[in-house]
Design a protein around this motif. Structure first.
Motif, PDB file in Angstrom:
ATOM      1  N   LYS A  82      22.217   7.218  -7.958  1.00 24.04           N
ATOM      2  CA  LYS A  82      21.856   8.553  -8.407  1.00 24.04           C
ATOM      3  C   LYS A  82      21.605   9.426  -7.188  1.00 24.04           C
ATOM      4  N   VAL A  83      21.675  10.727  -7.387  1.00 27.15           N
ATOM      5  CA  VAL A  83      21.433  11.671  -6.304  1.00 27.15           C
ATOM      6  C   VAL A  83      20.215  12.510  -6.650  1.00 27.15           C
ATOM      7  N   PRO A  84      19.456  12.958  -5.631  1.00 23.21           N
ATOM      8  CA  PRO A  84      18.300  13.820  -5.914  1.00 23.21           C
ATOM      9  C   PRO A  84      18.777  15.150  -6.500  1.00 23.21           C
ATOM     10  N   LEU A  85      18.235  15.516  -7.629  1.00 27.76           N
ATOM     11  CA  LEU A  85      18.638  16.759  -8.282  1.00 27.76           C
ATOM     12  C   LEU A  85      17.849  17.942  -7.733  1.00 27.76           C
ATOM     13  N   LYS A  86      18.473  19.091  -7.800  1.00 31.09           N
ATOM     14  CA  LYS A  86      17.881  20.342  -7.356  1.00 31.09           C
ATOM     15  C   LYS A  86      16.599  20.612  -8.135  1.00 31.09           C
ATOM     16  N   VAL A  87      15.588  21.152  -7.469  1.00 34.71           N
ATOM     17  CA  VAL A  87      14.379  21.571  -8.166  1.00 34.71           C
ATOM     18  C   VAL A  87      14.773  22.776  -9.018  1.00 34.71           C
ATOM     19  N   GLY A  88      14.510  22.696 -10.321  1.00 34.32           N
ATOM     20  CA  GLY A  88      14.896  23.763 -11.235  1.00 34.32           C
ATOM     21  C   GLY A  88      16.255  23.524 -11.884  1.00 34.32           C
ATOM     22  N   ILE A  89      16.718  22.307 -11.860  1.00 36.86           N
ATOM     23  CA  ILE A  89      18.027  21.982 -12.448  1.00 36.86           C
ATOM     24  C   ILE A  89      18.025  22.218 -13.959  1.00 36.86           C
ATOM     25  N   PHE A  90      16.844  22.100 -14.574  1.00 34.12           N
ATOM     26  CA  PHE A  90      16.751  22.291 -16.022  1.00 34.12           C
ATOM     27  C   PHE A  90      17.183  23.703 -16.413  1.00 34.12           C
ATOM     28  N   GLU A  91      16.747  24.698 -15.646  1.00 36.16           N
ATOM     29  CA  GLU A  91      17.129  26.089 -15.950  1.00 36.16           C
ATOM     30  C   GLU A  91      18.640  26.264 -15.840  1.00 36.16           C
ATOM     31  N   ASP A  92      19.248  25.603 -14.856  1.00 34.38           N
ATOM     32  CA  ASP A  92      20.702  25.667 -14.718  1.00 34.38           C
ATOM     33  C   ASP A  92      21.391  25.016 -15.918  1.00 34.38           C
ATOM     34  N   LEU A  93      20.830  23.903 -16.390  1.00 29.83           N
ATOM     35  CA  LEU A  93      21.409  23.219 -17.548  1.00 29.83           C
ATOM     36  C   LEU A  93      21.281  24.059 -18.816  1.00 29.83           C
ATOM     37  N   MET A  94      20.187  24.783 -18.941  1.00 34.75           N
ATOM     38  CA  MET A  94      19.997  25.613 -20.139  1.00 34.75           C
ATOM     39  C   MET A  94      21.084  26.686 -20.246  1.00 34.75           C
ATOM     40  N   LYS A  95      21.629  27.125 -19.115  1.00 33.47           N
ATOM     41  CA  LYS A  95      22.704  28.112 -19.145  1.00 33.47           C
ATOM     42  C   LYS A  95      23.973  27.508 -19.762  1.00 33.47           C
ATOM     43  N   HIS A  96      24.114  26.179 -19.678  1.00 36.32           N
ATOM     44  CA  HIS A  96      25.291  25.486 -20.206  1.00 36.32           C
ATOM     45  C   HIS A  96      25.005  24.786 -21.540  1.00 36.32           C
ATOM     46  N   CYS A 123      16.609   7.107  -4.488  1.00 41.54           N
ATOM     47  CA  CYS A 123      17.417   8.151  -3.839  1.00 41.54           C
ATOM     48  C   CYS A 123      16.541   9.255  -3.245  1.00 41.54           C
ATOM     49  N   LEU A 124      15.270   9.291  -3.628  1.00 38.86           N
ATOM     50  CA  LEU A 124      14.371  10.331  -3.125  1.00 38.86           C
ATOM     51  C   LEU A 124      13.818   9.928  -1.756  1.00 38.86           C
ATOM     52  N   VAL A 125      14.617  10.177  -0.737  1.00 39.21           N
ATOM     53  CA  VAL A 125      14.238   9.866   0.639  1.00 39.21           C
ATOM     54  C   VAL A 125      14.034  11.195   1.352  1.00 39.21           C
ATOM     55  N   GLN A 126      12.984  11.275   2.145  1.00 40.33           N
ATOM     56  CA  GLN A 126      12.671  12.523   2.837  1.00 40.33           C
ATOM     57  C   GLN A 126      13.887  13.020   3.612  1.00 40.33           C
ATOM     58  N   GLY A 127      14.224  14.287   3.401  1.00 36.11           N
ATOM     59  CA  GLY A 127      15.342  14.910   4.100  1.00 36.11           C
ATOM     60  C   GLY A 127      16.684  14.767   3.397  1.00 36.11           C
ATOM     61  N   GLY A 135      27.503  19.839  -7.427  1.00 36.32           N
ATOM     62  CA  GLY A 135      27.549  18.853  -6.346  1.00 36.32           C
ATOM     63  C   GLY A 135      27.235  19.444  -4.995  1.00 36.32           C
ATOM     64  N   GLY A 136      26.913  20.727  -4.954  1.00 39.54           N
ATOM     65  CA  GLY A 136      26.573  21.383  -3.695  1.00 39.54           C
ATOM     66  C   GLY A 136      25.123  21.135  -3.319  1.00 39.54           C
ATOM     67  N   ALA A 137      24.853  21.212  -2.016  1.00 42.52           N
ATOM     68  CA  ALA A 137      23.487  21.014  -1.530  1.00 42.52           C
ATOM     69  C   ALA A 137      22.614  22.192  -1.967  1.00 42.52           C
ATOM     70  N   ALA A 138      21.410  21.872  -2.426  1.00 43.01           N
ATOM     71  CA  ALA A 138      20.479  22.900  -2.893  1.00 43.01           C
ATOM     72  C   ALA A 138      19.063  22.517  -2.474  1.00 43.01           C
ATOM     73  N   GLY A 139      18.854  22.411  -1.173  1.00 43.67           N
ATOM     74  CA  GLY A 139      17.534  22.040  -0.669  1.00 43.67           C
ATOM     75  C   GLY A 139      17.501  20.593  -0.220  1.00 43.67           C
ATOM     76  N   GLU A 140      16.317  20.160   0.201  1.00 41.95           N
ATOM     77  CA  GLU A 140      16.117  18.785   0.663  1.00 41.95           C
ATOM     78  C   GLU A 140      14.912  18.176  -0.030  1.00 41.95           C
ATOM     79  N   VAL A 141      14.870  16.859  -0.033  1.00 41.88           N
ATOM     80  CA  VAL A 141      13.725  16.137  -0.593  1.00 41.88           C
ATOM     81  C   VAL A 141      12.572  16.277   0.395  1.00 41.88           C
ATOM     82  N   SER A 142      11.435  16.743  -0.100  1.00 37.35           N
ATOM     83  CA  SER A 142      10.268  16.930   0.772  1.00 37.35           C
ATOM     84  C   SER A 142       9.557  15.599   0.999  1.00 37.35           C
ATOM     85  N   ALA A 143       8.671  15.596   1.975  1.00 37.88           N
ATOM     86  CA  ALA A 143       7.886  14.392   2.270  1.00 37.88           C
ATOM     87  C   ALA A 143       7.002  14.032   1.076  1.00 37.88           C
TER      88      ALA A 143
END
Length: 171
Positions: A82-96, A123-127, A135-143
């Motif tokens: 799995k890949v770390p999902l963007k914070v706020g991915i739910f709002e993006d999904l609601m559009k679809h 998959c939640l590793v810092q950075g 599939g585009g980058a949308a931020g990084e996993v925080s510490a």
């Protein structure tokens, strides 16, 4: 062997196949019809017994399947990690949601299940880059997020481990 010889051989084989098929057809026509065949046909019985009813599938699994088909980079199928999902991915999904034929409750349940468990927490590793629906980058996993994932995994392992036996419990 030349082309002319190959063509002749091909014609000869075709004639042999046609004559063999004609012989089989003639033999079938000469067979007497059994008496049982003249009776009205009885309803056919199934060759195999009906399969036992399968266990019902959780509706969340169907929703996740739809998300995996529509957004394969954000929701990869197992065994891919799995890949770390963007914070706020739910709002993006609601559009679809309408396009996917899903409602808010179904999407919330699917995200809740998807983001829980060892496969997501590892998959939640810092950075590590967080991924949006395309599939585009949308931020990084925080510490803090990485620490929380380690905490959640540690607690899950502690709950699933058998309790140590004490001397009193053995007696």
């Amino acid at each position: 062997m030349g082309f002319e010889q190959l063509a002749g051989l091909k014609e000869q084989l075709a004639k042999q196949a046609a004559s063999a098929a004609a012989k089989k057809k003639a033999q079938r026509a000469r067979r007497p019809v059994p008496a049982a065949a003249s009776k009205p046909a009885e309803p056919a019985k199934p060759a195999k017994p009906a399969a036992a009813p399968s266990k019902p599938v959780d509706p969340v699994v169907h929703v996740i399947g739809k998300l995996q088909k529509r957004f394969p980079l954000a929701f990869p199928k197992n065994p891919a990690p799995k890949v770390p999902l963007k914070v706020g991915i739910f709002e993006d999904l609601m559009k679809h949601a309408e396009e996917l034929g899903l409602n808010e409750k179904e999407l919330r349940g699917a995200i809740k299940v998807w983001c829980r468990g060892n496969r997501y927490w590892t998959c939640l590793v810092q950075g590590a880059p967080r991924i949006d629906l395309t599939g585009g980058a949308a931020g990084e996993v925080s510490a803090a997020d990485a620490e929380r994932a380690v905490y959640l995994e540690t607690n899950r392992l502690a709950r699933s481990a058998p309790a140590p036996k004490t001397a009193e419990a053995v007696k």
